[in-house]
Design a protein around this motif. Structure first.
Motif, short mmCIF file in Angstrom:
data_model
loop_
_atom_site.label_atom_id
_atom_site.label_comp_id
_atom_site.label_asym_id
_atom_site.label_seq_id
_atom_site.Cartn_x
_atom_site.Cartn_y
_atom_site.Cartn_z
N LEU A 26 38.52 56.48 49.01
CA LEU A 26 39.37 57.57 49.50
C LEU A 26 40.80 57.07 49.71
O LEU A 26 41.77 57.75 49.33
CB LEU A 26 38.80 58.12 50.81
N ALA A 27 40.89 55.82 50.31
CA ALA A 27 42.23 55.27 50.53
C ALA A 27 42.92 54.98 49.21
O ALA A 27 44.13 55.19 49.07
CB ALA A 27 42.11 53.98 51.37
N TYR A 28 42.18 54.53 48.23
CA TYR A 28 42.74 54.25 46.91
C TYR A 28 43.24 55.54 46.25
O TYR A 28 44.30 55.55 45.61
CB TYR A 28 41.67 53.57 46.05
N THR A 29 42.47 56.60 46.41
CA THR A 29 42.85 57.88 45.79
C THR A 29 44.11 58.44 46.43
O THR A 29 45.00 58.98 45.75
CB THR A 29 41.70 58.88 45.91
N LEU A 30 44.20 58.32 47.76
CA LEU A 30 45.34 58.89 48.48
C LEU A 30 46.59 58.03 48.40
O LEU A 30 47.70 58.50 48.71
CB LEU A 30 44.97 59.11 49.95
N ALA A 31 46.43 56.77 48.03
CA ALA A 31 47.59 55.87 47.98
C ALA A 31 48.47 56.21 46.79
O ALA A 31 48.02 56.72 45.76
CB ALA A 31 47.13 54.42 47.91
N SER A 32 49.75 55.90 46.92
CA SER A 32 50.69 56.11 45.82
C SER A 32 50.36 55.11 44.71
O SER A 32 49.79 54.04 44.97
CB SER A 32 52.12 55.91 46.30
N HIS A 34 51.96 52.87 43.01
CA HIS A 34 52.42 51.49 43.07
C HIS A 34 51.72 50.68 44.18
O HIS A 34 51.86 49.47 44.24
CB HIS A 34 53.95 51.44 43.27
N LEU A 35 50.96 51.36 45.06
CA LEU A 35 50.23 50.65 46.13
C LEU A 35 48.73 50.51 45.83
O LEU A 35 48.01 49.83 46.56
CB LEU A 35 50.38 51.39 47.46
N ARG A 36 48.30 51.15 44.78
CA ARG A 36 46.85 51.15 44.53
C ARG A 36 46.30 49.76 44.22
O ARG A 36 45.17 49.42 44.59
CB ARG A 36 46.54 52.11 43.37
N GLU A 37 47.07 48.94 43.52
CA GLU A 37 46.60 47.58 43.21
C GLU A 37 46.39 46.77 44.49
O GLU A 37 45.39 46.05 44.65
CB GLU A 37 47.60 46.88 42.29
N ALA A 38 47.33 46.92 45.44
CA ALA A 38 47.20 46.20 46.71
C ALA A 38 46.00 46.73 47.50
O ALA A 38 45.25 45.97 48.14
CB ALA A 38 48.49 46.33 47.53
N VAL A 39 45.81 48.06 47.47
CA VAL A 39 44.66 48.66 48.16
C VAL A 39 43.35 48.15 47.57
O VAL A 39 42.37 47.86 48.28
CB VAL A 39 44.73 50.19 48.10
N LEU A 40 43.30 48.03 46.23
CA LEU A 40 42.09 47.56 45.58
C LEU A 40 41.76 46.12 45.98
O LEU A 40 40.61 45.79 46.27
CB LEU A 40 42.26 47.68 44.06
N ARG A 41 42.81 45.25 46.00
CA ARG A 41 42.57 43.86 46.41
C ARG A 41 42.09 43.79 47.87
O ARG A 41 41.18 43.03 48.21
CB ARG A 41 43.86 43.04 46.24
N THR A 42 42.74 44.62 48.70
CA THR A 42 42.33 44.64 50.11
C THR A 42 40.89 45.15 50.26
O THR A 42 40.11 44.62 51.06
CB THR A 42 43.28 45.54 50.92
N LEU A 43 40.55 46.17 49.46
CA LEU A 43 39.20 46.72 49.53
C LEU A 43 38.15 45.66 49.15
O LEU A 43 37.13 45.51 49.82
CB LEU A 43 39.10 47.92 48.58
N ILE A 44 38.42 44.91 48.09
CA ILE A 44 37.48 43.87 47.67
C ILE A 44 37.34 42.80 48.75
O ILE A 44 36.23 42.35 49.07
CB ILE A 44 37.95 43.25 46.34
#
Length: 328
Positions: A26-32, A34-44
Motif C-alpha cells: 500500500l505504501a509503495y502504491t501511494l508513494a510518488s 521517485h520514492l518507490r525504489e527507496a520504499v521497496l528497499r525499506t520494505l525488504i
C-alpha cells in the motif's frame, strides 16, 4: 514428531509477514514514483528484520517456557529405577501442575502395585520355609534308614531338589526384605562383621569340600551398623556364588578389614563388559551352573540399603574375580 518451535514459526511468521507485505504494498502504491525504489528497499529490510525478530522471540519464549519440563526430565533421569517418590510441586508453573499431579498419581499407583507384589512375595517365601524344612528333615530321616542303592539314590535326588527349593525360597525372602520399602532402619545395630563372616564360612565348608575347593578366611576385627539377617544373606550369597563358579580344586578367600568385606576366587572371572549386568535379576553367566540368577541382585540391594559400595575387580593374581563391599 514435530517441534513446538517450528509449529509456532509456521503459524505466526507467515501472517505477520503477509500483513507487513500488504502494508508495504500500500505504501509503495501511494508513494510518488521517485520514492518507490527507496520504499521497496525499506520494505525488504523491514521484512527481514521482522522475520528474524519473530524467529528469535518465538525460540527464546518457547525455550524459556519448556525449561521447567527440562528440569522435570533431569529429575526423573537422575532417579534410581525403584525411586517412586512424588515429584516436587513447589516450583512448578501453574500450567504444569495438572501434568505433575497426574504423574504423581501414576507413581503412587505403581508404588502400591510394587508394594503389593513384594508383600505377596515375602509372605509366600515365609510360608514355604517351614514345610520345606520339614520335608528336608523327613528326607534325611528316610535316607538314614533305607540304604538300598535305588532308594538311597532317589532320596538323594529328592533331597537335592528340596535344598534348591529352600535356597531359592530364602533368596526370594531376602530379596523382599532388601527392598527399600521393606527395609526397617529400626533393626540396624552395631555388628561384628568378622564374627558374621566366620559363622557364614563354616556353613559352606561341606559345599566347598565336595568340589575340593580350598575355602579360607582372613578376618580382622570390624564393626559395622546393619541388619544382622540381611548382612548374613549378603555374605552367604557372595560365598555361594564364588563356590558355584569356581572349578574343582580352586580357591575361595573371604577377607574382612575395618569397613571392608572382600570375597575372592580363582574361577573363570567376569568380563568387564558384563560386570554391571550380573547385578540384575535372573542374569546368569553360565547355564551349566544351577541357580536362579538372584544371588548378586540380592547382594546389590542389601549393599544399597546399608549405604555400602559394591564393586567387582580383578584379583591381584589376575585370575578369577574379587567382590568388595565397602561400608560407610
Amino acid at each position: 514428531m514435530s517441534s513446538i518451535r517450528l509449529r509456532l514459526l509456521k503459524w505466526v511468521i507467515p501472517p505477520v509477514l503477509l500483513m507487513n507485505l500488504g502494508a508495504g504494498a500500500l505504501a509503495y502504491t501511494l508513494a510518488s514514483p521517485h520514492l518507490r525504489e527507496a520504499v521497496l528497499r525499506t520494505l525488504i529490510l523491514v521484512q527481514i528484520v521482522i522475520g528474524l525478530g519473530c524467529v528469535g522471540l518465538i525460540w527464546f519464549s518457547v525455550s524459556n517456557g519448556l525449561r521447567p519440563l527440562s528440569r522435570l526430565r533431569a529429575d526423573l533421569n537422575a532417579r534410581d529405577g525403584d525411586d517412586l517418590a512424588p515429584l516436587a510441586t513447589g516450583d512448578v508453573p501453574y500450567e504444569l501442575e495438572p501434568l505433575v499431579s497426574s504423574f504423581n498419581g501414576l507413581l503412587a499407583k505403581v508404588g502400591e502395585g510394587a508394594q503389593a507384589r513384594q508383600d505377596f512375595l515375602a509372605n509366600v517365601a515365609h510360608q514355604l520355609r517351614t514345610p520345606l524344612a520339614g520335608l528336608r528333615t523327613q528326607l534325611e530321616w528316610l535316607g538314614a534308614r533305607h540304604a538300598e542303592p535305588e532308594t538311597a539314590q532317589s532320596v538323594r535326588l529328592m533331597l537335592s531338589a528340596t535344598e534348591r527349593m529352600i535356597r531359592q525360597t530364602n533368596q526370594l525372602l531376602a530379596l523382599a526384605r532388601a527392598e527399600p520399602q521393606h527395609f526397617e532402619k529400626a533393626r540396624l545395630e552395631p555388628l561384628a562383621l568378622d564374627a558374621l563372616v566366620a559363622e557364614a564360612v563354616q556353613g559352606f565348608v561341606d559345599q566347598a569340600t565336595l568340589k575340593s575347593i580350598d575355602i579360607g578366611f582372613d578376618l580382622a576385627p570390624a564393626t559395622v551398623t546393619g541388619d544382622r539377617f540381611l548382612l548374613r544373606d549378603l555374605i552367604d550369597n557372595l560365598i555361594d556364588n564364588a563356590i558355584r563358579y569356581t572349578p574343582a580344586h580352586g580357591a575361595v578367600t573371604v577377607t574382612v578389614r575395618p569397613g571392608l568385606l572382600t570375597v575372592e576366587d580363582n574361577g573363570p572371572g567376569i568380563p568387564a563388559a558384563m560386570r554391571e549386568q550380573v547385578f540384575s535379576r535372573y542374569v546368569r553367566l553360565d547355564d551349566k551352573t544351577h541357580g536362579s540368577g538372584l544371588g548378586l541382585a540380592i547382594v546389590r540391594d542389601i549393599a544399597t540399603v546399608h549405604g555400602a559400595r559394591l564393586t567387582i575387580a580383578d584379583p591381584p593374581s589376575g585370575r578369577g574375580v574379587l567382590f568388595s563391599v565397602k561400608f560407610a
